[in-house]
Design an enzyme around this catalytic site. Structure first.
Site, short mmCIF file in Angstrom:
data_model
loop_
_atom_site.label_atom_id
_atom_site.label_comp_id
_atom_site.label_asym_id
_atom_site.label_seq_id
_atom_site.Cartn_x
_atom_site.Cartn_y
_atom_site.Cartn_z
N CYS A 74 0.77 -1.25 0.00
CA CYS A 74 0.00 0.00 0.00
C CYS A 74 0.80 1.30 0.00
O CYS A 74 0.54 2.15 -0.84
CB CYS A 74 -1.00 -0.03 1.14
SG CYS A 74 -2.27 -1.27 0.80
N ARG A 111 4.88 -8.01 -1.20
CA ARG A 111 4.73 -6.99 -2.23
C ARG A 111 5.56 -5.75 -1.85
O ARG A 111 5.41 -5.21 -0.75
CB ARG A 111 3.25 -6.62 -2.42
CG ARG A 111 2.47 -7.72 -3.13
CD ARG A 111 1.00 -7.39 -3.26
NE ARG A 111 0.25 -7.61 -2.03
CZ ARG A 111 -1.07 -7.50 -1.92
NH1 ARG A 111 -1.79 -7.15 -2.97
NH2 ARG A 111 -1.68 -7.72 -0.79
P1 NAD Z 1 -5.35 -8.73 -2.44
O1 NAD Z 1 -4.55 -8.75 -3.68
O2 NAD Z 1 -4.86 -9.43 -1.23
O3 NAD Z 1 -6.81 -9.31 -2.74
C1 NAD Z 1 -7.62 -8.90 -3.80
C2 NAD Z 1 -8.54 -10.07 -4.15
O4 NAD Z 1 -9.53 -9.61 -5.08
C3 NAD Z 1 -7.83 -11.23 -4.82
O5 NAD Z 1 -8.03 -12.43 -4.08
C4 NAD Z 1 -8.45 -11.30 -6.22
O6 NAD Z 1 -8.57 -12.62 -6.73
C5 NAD Z 1 -9.81 -10.69 -5.97
N1 NAD Z 1 -10.51 -10.20 -7.17
C6 NAD Z 1 -9.99 -9.53 -8.22
N2 NAD Z 1 -10.97 -9.25 -9.11
C7 NAD Z 1 -12.11 -9.75 -8.60
C8 NAD Z 1 -13.48 -9.75 -9.05
N3 NAD Z 1 -13.84 -9.20 -10.20
N4 NAD Z 1 -14.40 -10.36 -8.27
C9 NAD Z 1 -14.04 -10.95 -7.10
N5 NAD Z 1 -12.79 -10.97 -6.64
C10 NAD Z 1 -11.83 -10.36 -7.38
O7 NAD Z 1 -5.61 -7.19 -2.13
P2 NAD Z 1 -5.68 -6.47 -0.70
O8 NAD Z 1 -4.32 -6.35 -0.13
O9 NAD Z 1 -6.76 -7.11 0.09
O10 NAD Z 1 -6.14 -5.00 -1.14
C11 NAD Z 1 -7.44 -4.77 -1.64
C12 NAD Z 1 -7.71 -3.28 -1.61
O11 NAD Z 1 -7.71 -2.82 -0.25
C13 NAD Z 1 -6.66 -2.41 -2.31
O12 NAD Z 1 -7.31 -1.30 -2.87
C14 NAD Z 1 -5.76 -1.96 -1.18
O13 NAD Z 1 -5.10 -0.74 -1.47
C15 NAD Z 1 -6.74 -1.78 -0.07
N6 NAD Z 1 -6.18 -1.94 1.28
C16 NAD Z 1 -5.31 -2.95 1.55
C17 NAD Z 1 -4.81 -3.11 2.84
C18 NAD Z 1 -3.83 -4.20 3.17
O14 NAD Z 1 -3.31 -4.20 4.28
N7 NAD Z 1 -3.52 -5.12 2.28
C19 NAD Z 1 -5.23 -2.24 3.86
C20 NAD Z 1 -6.14 -1.22 3.55
C21 NAD Z 1 -6.61 -1.07 2.25
C1 UGA Z 2 -0.37 0.40 6.00
C2 UGA Z 2 -1.08 1.35 6.96
O1 UGA Z 2 -0.41 1.34 8.23
C3 UGA Z 2 -2.53 0.94 7.16
O2 UGA Z 2 -3.20 1.89 7.98
C4 UGA Z 2 -3.20 0.89 5.79
O3 UGA Z 2 -4.55 0.44 5.91
C5 UGA Z 2 -2.45 -0.05 4.89
O4 UGA Z 2 -1.08 0.38 4.78
C6 UGA Z 2 -3.03 -0.07 3.52
O5 UGA Z 2 -3.59 0.89 3.05
O6 UGA Z 2 -2.86 -1.14 2.93
P1 UGA Z 2 0.70 -2.04 6.17
O7 UGA Z 2 1.26 -1.72 4.83
O8 UGA Z 2 0.01 -3.33 6.38
O9 UGA Z 2 -0.34 -0.90 6.60
O10 UGA Z 2 1.88 -2.01 7.24
P2 UGA Z 2 2.59 -0.88 8.12
O11 UGA Z 2 2.65 -1.37 9.51
O12 UGA Z 2 2.01 0.46 7.92
O13 UGA Z 2 4.07 -0.90 7.53
C7 UGA Z 2 4.33 -0.46 6.21
C8 UGA Z 2 5.84 -0.40 5.98
O14 UGA Z 2 6.42 0.65 6.75
C9 UGA Z 2 6.58 -1.68 6.40
O15 UGA Z 2 7.59 -1.96 5.45
C10 UGA Z 2 7.20 -1.32 7.75
O16 UGA Z 2 8.36 -2.04 8.05
C11 UGA Z 2 7.50 0.15 7.52
N1 UGA Z 2 7.57 0.92 8.78
C12 UGA Z 2 6.47 1.09 9.55
C13 UGA Z 2 8.78 1.50 9.15
O17 UGA Z 2 9.81 1.36 8.44
N2 UGA Z 2 8.83 2.25 10.28
C14 UGA Z 2 7.74 2.45 11.09
O18 UGA Z 2 7.86 3.15 12.11
C15 UGA Z 2 6.53 1.85 10.70
#
Ligand code: NAD
Ligand code: UGA
Length: 440
Positions: free
Chosen positions: A265, A333
């Site tokens: 992210c 990732r």
């Molecule tokens: P992910 O890649 O882990 O999962 C996405 C899933 O969606 C996959 O399993 C894929 O097969 C499925 N998919 C794709 N097209 C589809 C469709 N048409 N119908 C049904 N399923 C479908 O992704 P993620 O990490 O969960 O992230 C999802 C979204 O949430 C992103 O926009 C990301 O930025 C956001 N987000 C992620 C995190 C995080 O910590 N990973 C935190 C907050 C927000």
């Molecule tokens: C981050 C945000 O913290 C979440 O609030 C958000 O929902 C998410 O992205 C998203 O949009 O997907 P995440 O990527 O799971 O969450 O993990 P973090 O704990 O934020 O760490 C992100 C990266 O920053 C890691 O590589 C971690 O090692 C690094 N980090 C974090 C540092 O180098 N220093 C810190 O003090 C904190």
């Protein structure tokens, strides 16, 4: 009475949100196009390394509130909310969010929606997406009233379940009264427990997500700059940053220096915000600097480790402990190791990594990287040990035990400041690098 929900996407956000919404008392169907993932879930498995998730999935399935599907039903007419949690990765050319998956999912939903179904976007999406989907809905289904809403998710990987259920706040953006009502009902059980549910319009909700991630990324990039400065001035950034964090206006979180932020992210969301800023003529200077600083931080620590080994890393063996972008997840990732290890490999070093959850994924992403089953195997005969990801098991390793297995003039690099400096020195490493500590 709970809501009837379909959650689309069974990844970190879709699956965790679906399971947690079931825990809140709603009836949730999780759907994903990845048939293998759904088959695994239907068989009682859990495709993600996420604390508490396997137990929560089992609990909610047993309660009859959670089920898994590889396709949508013909009609969603009696469904209150469809929650979109599909991926929105970085577009390889534009840097903006790639909305291919989101749009494909919405296209499939459209003919099935009922008059009261609200389409809630939980994926991180560009400002204006809820408006765009509503306009699309108006063209394709003029019989509907454009119930689209935004509900950005702020959970972190590794602590996703706890973050979802006990967040600092829930943010929701609604366009219609029905959208607002569904968001309120969805989170009412959490609000009753004291969680702040902040409802606003959809554009503000969407912007709050990018702005939050970019701010946290910038905070880390700042800490990394302070670490570099401390090293060149002979100071220790650790206590300096700790002292800074004691100011309640600054706060201690996200001030830990490291080998650069990674994950699915921060890199993509900062890139998207910078690209949108450029496109709209409102350059996001801080975000652009954070992105540049993060690349530089990775380059810098790769160089510092190489310098430790002497004039040439050719023929040296480097053991890397931790490959995931952070502890507690199998997600690799944009993990820092993906850009750092190839530099050492290209310079002729043998790089051996280990990780409790992400080893195989990273092995596929870094050509030439060797994988060891344990940290002990990785450091056997190595010239350098590098702590890349602060998994508790690696942070606890005794430096003297590591040193005993390594080559005669071995060096140690702690990129997470998780090891005790004095123990490293006492263990007899020839040279020690602790990120941000210029006093060594
Ligand atoms: P992910 O890649 O882990 O999962 C996405 C899933 O969606 C996959 O399993 C894929 O097969 C499925 N998919 C794709 N097209 C589809 C469709 N048409 N119908 C049904 N399923 C479908 O992704 P993620 O990490 O969960 O992230 C999802 C979204 O949430 C992103 O926009 C990301 O930025 C956001 N987000 C992620 C995190 C995080 O910590 N990973 C935190 C907050 C927000
Ligand atoms: C981050 C945000 O913290 C979440 O609030 C958000 O929902 C998410 O992205 C998203 O949009 O997907 P995440 O990527 O799971 O969450 O993990 P973090 O704990 O934020 O760490 C992100 C990266 O920053 C890691 O590589 C971690 O090692 C690094 N980090 C974090 C540092 O180098 N220093 C810190 O003090 C904190």
């Amino acid at each position: 009475m709970g809501l009837h929900i379909w959650a689309i996407g069974a990844g970190y956000v879709g699956l965790v949100s679906g399971a947690c919404m079931a825990r809140l008392g709603h009836r949730v169907h999780v759907m994903d196009v990845n048939v293998d993932r759904i088959a695994m879930l239907q068989a009682g498995g859990c495709p993600l390394h996420e604390e508490g998730l396997p137990e929560l999935l089992a609990e909610q399935r047993a309660a009859g509130r959670l089920s898994f599907h590889d396709h949508l039903p013909d009609s969603l007419a009696d469904v209150d909310a469809v929650v979109l949690g599909v991926g929105t990765p970085q577009h390889p050319i534009t840097g903006r969010a790639d909305l291919t998956y989101l749009d494909a999912a919405f296209r499939d939903l459209l003919p099935r929606l009922g008059p009261d179904t609200v389409v809630i976007t939980k994926s991180t999406v560009p400002v204006g997406t809820a408006e765009r989907l509503a306009a699309w809905m108006a063209r394709a289904r003029p019989d509907l009233e454009g119930h689209t809403a935004s509900n950005p998710e702020f959970l972190r990987e590794g602590t996703a379940v706890a973050d979802f259920l006990r967040p600092d706040r829930v943010v929701g953006g609604a366009r219609t009264a029905r959208g607002r009502e569904v968001l309120q009902t969805l989170y009412a059980p959490m609000e009753a427990q004291g969680v702040r549910v902040f409802l606003t319009d959809t554009k503000a909700a969407e912007l709050s997500k990018y702005a939050s991630n970019a701010f946290l990324a910038a905070k880390i990039a700042f800490a990394n700059d302070v670490a570099a400065l401390a090293e060149s001035l002979g100071a220790d950034a650790g206590p300096a940053l700790e002292a800074m964090g004691m100011d309640s206006r600054i706060g201690p979180q996200f001030l830990r220096p490291g080998p650069g932020y990674g994950g699915s992210c921060f890199p993509k969301d900062t890139a998207a915000m910078a690209a949108v800023g450029q496109d709209s003529g409102t350059v996001q200077y801080i975000v652009e600097a954070a992105i540049r600083g993060n690349h530089k931080a990775q380059e810098r620590v790769a160089g510092r480790v190489a310098d430790l080994l002497g004039p040439d890393v050719k023929g040296k063996k480097i053991a890397v402990l931790g490959l995931a972008f952070k502890p507690g997840t199998d997600d690799a990732r944009d993990a820092p190791v993906l850009t750092i290890a190839p530099r050492w490999i290209a310079a002729g070093a043998t790089v051996v990594g280990c990780d409790p959850a992400a080893a195989q994924t990273v092995a596929h992403l870094v050509p030439g990287l060797h994988i060891a089953p344990t940290a002990w195997d990785a450091v056997e005969g190595a010239d350098a040990v590098v702590l890349m990801t602060e998994w508790p098991d690696y942070a606890r390793l005794a430096p003297s035990a590591l040193r005993a297995r390594m080559a005669p003039h071995a060096v140690a690099a702690d990129l997470r400041r998780a090891w005790d400096k004095n123990s490293l020195l006492a263990a007899g490493f020839d040279r020690v690098y602790r990120l941000g500590d210029g006093t060594i």
